[in-house]
Motif scaffolding. Structure first.
Motif, PDB file in Angstrom:
ATOM      1  N   ASN A 129      11.731  37.551  14.530  1.00 44.09           N
ATOM      2  CA  ASN A 129       9.953  37.422  14.054  1.00 44.09           C
ATOM      3  C   ASN A 129      10.145  36.154  13.451  1.00 44.09           C
ATOM      4  O   ASN A 129      10.613  36.101  12.196  1.00 44.09           O
ATOM      5  CB  ASN A 129       9.230  38.934  13.925  1.00 44.09           C
ATOM      6  CG  ASN A 129       8.423  38.657  12.899  1.00 44.09           C
ATOM      7  OD1 ASN A 129       8.004  37.890  11.185  1.00 44.09           O
ATOM      8  ND2 ASN A 129       9.351  39.701  12.086  1.00 44.09           N
ATOM      9  N   VAL A 152       8.737  46.691  13.877  1.00 46.79           N
ATOM     10  CA  VAL A 152       8.268  45.250  14.711  1.00 46.79           C
ATOM     11  C   VAL A 152      10.075  46.200  15.293  1.00 46.79           C
ATOM     12  O   VAL A 152      10.175  45.906  16.044  1.00 46.79           O
ATOM     13  CB  VAL A 152       8.412  44.265  14.398  1.00 46.79           C
ATOM     14  CG1 VAL A 152       8.995  42.881  15.606  1.00 46.79           C
ATOM     15  CG2 VAL A 152       7.260  43.926  12.843  1.00 46.79           C
ATOM     16  N   ARG A 155       8.626  48.839  17.061  1.00 47.46           N
ATOM     17  CA  ARG A 155       8.364  48.757  18.994  1.00 47.46           C
ATOM     18  C   ARG A 155       9.501  48.366  19.971  1.00 47.46           C
ATOM     19  O   ARG A 155       8.692  48.091  20.996  1.00 47.46           O
ATOM     20  CB  ARG A 155       7.341  48.035  18.564  1.00 47.46           C
ATOM     21  CG  ARG A 155       5.759  48.425  17.381  1.00 47.46           C
ATOM     22  CD  ARG A 155       5.247  48.964  18.654  1.00 47.46           C
ATOM     23  NE  ARG A 155       3.847  49.469  17.919  1.00 47.46           N
ATOM     24  CZ  ARG A 155       3.422  50.517  18.659  1.00 47.46           C
ATOM     25  NH1 ARG A 155       3.547  51.522  19.506  1.00 47.46           N
ATOM     26  NH2 ARG A 155       2.146  51.428  18.170  1.00 47.46           N
ATOM     27  N   THR A 194       1.495  44.392  20.864  1.00 49.89           N
ATOM     28  CA  THR A 194       1.591  43.758  19.313  1.00 49.89           C
ATOM     29  C   THR A 194       0.581  43.952  18.068  1.00 49.89           C
ATOM     30  O   THR A 194       0.435  43.609  17.622  1.00 49.89           O
ATOM     31  CB  THR A 194       1.147  42.537  19.817  1.00 49.89           C
ATOM     32  OG1 THR A 194       0.215  41.980  20.409  1.00 49.89           O
ATOM     33  CG2 THR A 194       2.176  42.123  20.722  1.00 49.89           C
ATOM     34  N   TRP A 271       4.645  38.726  15.838  1.00 50.52           N
ATOM     35  CA  TRP A 271       4.685  39.267  16.789  1.00 50.52           C
ATOM     36  C   TRP A 271       5.326  38.909  17.912  1.00 50.52           C
ATOM     37  O   TRP A 271       5.708  38.605  19.058  1.00 50.52           O
ATOM     38  CB  TRP A 271       3.611  39.983  17.301  1.00 50.52           C
ATOM     39  CG  TRP A 271       3.621  41.273  16.513  1.00 50.52           C
ATOM     40  CD1 TRP A 271       2.564  41.249  15.236  1.00 50.52           C
ATOM     41  CD2 TRP A 271       3.706  42.443  16.508  1.00 50.52           C
ATOM     42  NE1 TRP A 271       2.504  42.474  15.054  1.00 50.52           N
ATOM     43  CE2 TRP A 271       3.325  43.472  15.933  1.00 50.52           C
ATOM     44  CE3 TRP A 271       4.682  43.180  17.151  1.00 50.52           C
ATOM     45  CZ2 TRP A 271       3.504  45.172  15.328  1.00 50.52           C
ATOM     46  CZ3 TRP A 271       5.088  44.293  17.185  1.00 50.52           C
ATOM     47  CH2 TRP A 271       4.519  45.142  15.906  1.00 50.52           C
TER      48      TRP A 271
END
Length: 563
Positions: A129, A152, A155, A194, A271
């Motif tokens: 990111n 992150v 995800r 996000t 994100w």
């Protein structure tokens, strides 16, 4: 006492042992020594031999009890060079290559290998990111990120695997090409949640194996903790469902509870992936294909519908392998990087070289695709070697003080317990052992427990055990008791006492994430522990990882038989 030393050492170990033994005994042959020596002197010889022992070391000591009888006292190094009586074999009739001793009982080791390696490939995807890359390059003033890179990464993996059966997403990985990888990348970023639209469960919709991989990704630095004090504790009736019912980003880091200190751009950059994820790296695609093809060949159906995340042994050992591999590969110096694991067209980095100065002036050390591949490969190799770990660690073998009868009448019960335990030693190898020792203060529970552990083990292979106590003073007293009553030296017993480590670890769990140059795995919170151990350092097949990845103090703990 009159003793004889026999050396079956090889290579450099032969010169080292000769140098020690020549200082204490008369050489009566090329590899044989004899002398009169006190018990303290004999312990000194053993300690000196143990300090320089390696896999090529093999020295036995025999006590000459009479004209017709000698007794094996100890063996330093490779015990396979001698038989049960300490004699040297002169002929072999067969070579057993099956290694059944460490292959039995590890039927699920392939699942551990596949899970830890797959998690290694995805574990640091979140570092791609924009905000994290700015932090590594010293281009942001923010302390940490709103959402940690593990979250992150979780995800991103969720966006790839959610709603798919294990066979489906493994098939997609096994057939990766530069073209299909770009398609998966586009779909993945389009599906990425996000954190701007409210809470959404992560693990709902993940297949069993994907859930295990996801758990390893999010926990590869620290176990999740509910930092939100306003949240009610999880109901005991729902304790098995907390991961699906209430697990959120604040469990991974407290930063997510206070987003007001971050500007809108920082939240967006957390994100945003301007250079994409390692999906775009061709070396990463190649490793993902190889691992997925191996996973497809595993007979998952033979286990039925298994919730792999609930298999505590599998998840625990896989997490251990992943964390150790991450620690090891992150600690490698810049010159040990692997160019073949990098794609020249993929720019994101995983960490910086902190040996050259402060973070703002530090140079990039490992590319992100290289780091994920390196961790995956080392995690796989480490997990593959786990079944043999027991057979390569030092142990206390043929120690007469453990089997010797008690001298005082009030301790005679120890002898009964020892003999009873020996009758079930064979069954305990496959069925395990659970015992409760209930005796009054002063009856000798401390020594009895050690003797029971020794009785359960094979006297030739040796015994390893750990004693965990809640009080620092009691820990030191127990260590002294084992040394004095069982005649265990500093090279056979390790005593570990905590000091400021727990407090520092607790503080680290509750402070903003400020990873050092992206290499949080290299940080050591346990350096303040006091460990008393002067024995042989572990020299088995896992030394490659343990030497680099663990603090030397913990390496001592691994090496010591009882602790």
């Amino acid at each position: 006492m009159m003793v004889t030393f026999i050396s079956q050492c090889e290579k450099k170990a032969l010169k080292k042992t000769r140098r020690v033994l020549d200082a204490f005994a008369n050489r009566i042959g090329d590899n044989t020594w004899q002398t009169l020596i006190t018990e303290d002197g004999l312990n000194t010889v053993r300690k000196m031999l143990s300090k320089t022992a390696s896999r090529s070391t093999a020295v036995s000591c025999h006590w000459i009890r009479s004209r017709t009888h000698s007794q094996l006292v100890w063996i330093v190094g490779n015990r396979r060079k001698f038989n049960l009586e300490g004699n040297v074999p002169v002929n072999r009739t067969e070579l057993d290559l099956s290694h059944k001793e460490w292959e039995q009982g590890w039927q699920l080791n392939e699942v551990i290998v596949l899970a830890t390696a797959m998690a290694g490939l995805f574990h640091d995807f979140g570092k791609a990111n924009a905000l994290f890359q700015q932090k590594l390059r010293g281009q942001t003033t923010h302390r940490g990120e709103p959402y940690r890179h593990e979250w992150v990464s979780l995800r991103l993996f969720e966006a790839f695997a959610k709603g798919k059966k294990d066979q489906q997403w493994l098939d997609e990985l096994s057939e990766l090409t530069p073209e299909t990888a770009t398609e998966h990348e586009t779909e993945l970023l389009a599906r990425l949640f996000t954190e701007t639209d409210g809470y959404q469960p992560v693990f709902d919709g993940l297949s069993p194996f994907a859930s295990l991989v996801a758990w390893l990704i999010v926990s590869h630095h620290r176990l999740p903790v509910n930092y939100d004090a306003d949240n009610a504790p999880v109901e005991l009736s729902q304790i098995d469902q907390w991961l699906f019912r209430c697990f959120g980003s604040h469990w991974n880091a407290p930063n997510a509870l206070d987003l007001a200190k971050y500007d809108t751009q920082a939240l967006a950059d957390n994100w945003r992936f301007p250079d994409g994820t390692p999906f775009l790296s061709q070396p990463w695609q190649q490793k993902a294909r190889q691992l997925a093809q191996r996973a497809r060949q595993y007979p998952w159906s033979a286990h039925g519908q298994v919730d792999w995340l609930s298999q505590r042994f599998v998840s625990h050992m896989a997490r251990l392998s992943l964390m150790l591999a991450d620690h090891y590969y992150s600690s490698l110096p810049l010159e040990k990087s692997k160019p073949k694991w990098r794609d020249g067209h993929y720019a994101p980095i995983a960490n910086t070289d902190q040996s050259q100065g402060k973070r703002k002036s530090a140079l990039p050390k490992q590319q992100l695709d290289e780091h994920n591949i390196g961790v995956a490969i080392n995690a796989r190799r480490f997990a593959e070697n786990l079944p043999s770990l027991k057979w390569t660690l030092p142990a206390i073998a043929q120690h007469r003080r453990f089997s010797q009868g008690a001298e005082q009448e009030k301790y005679r019960w120890q002898d009964i317990a020892y003999q009873k335990t020996k009758t079930i030693a064979t069954q305990s190898e496959t069925q395990g052992f659970f015992g409760i020792n209930m005796a009054s203060t002063g009856c000798g529970k401390t020594i009895a427990n050690a003797r029971i552990m020794y009785a359960l083990s094979d006297p030739w292979q040796g015994c390893r055990f750990s004693v965990a106590l809640g009080l620092r003073t009691l820990t030191l007293q127990t260590g002294d008791a084992y040394r004095d009553l069982l005649k265990l030296g500093d090279d056979e017993l390790a005593v570990l006492v905590g000091s400021q480590a727990i407090q520092r670890l607790h503080e680290a769990q509750n402070t903003p994430n400020q990873s050092s140059g992206g290499s949080e795995s290299t940080e050591d919170f346990l350096e303040q522990l006091f460990i008393s151990y002067e024995g042989q350092i572990y020299d088995g097949r896992l030394k490659h990882w343990l030497n680099k990845a663990l603090h030397r103090s913990w390496w001592k703990v691994i090496s010591s038989p009882p602790k």
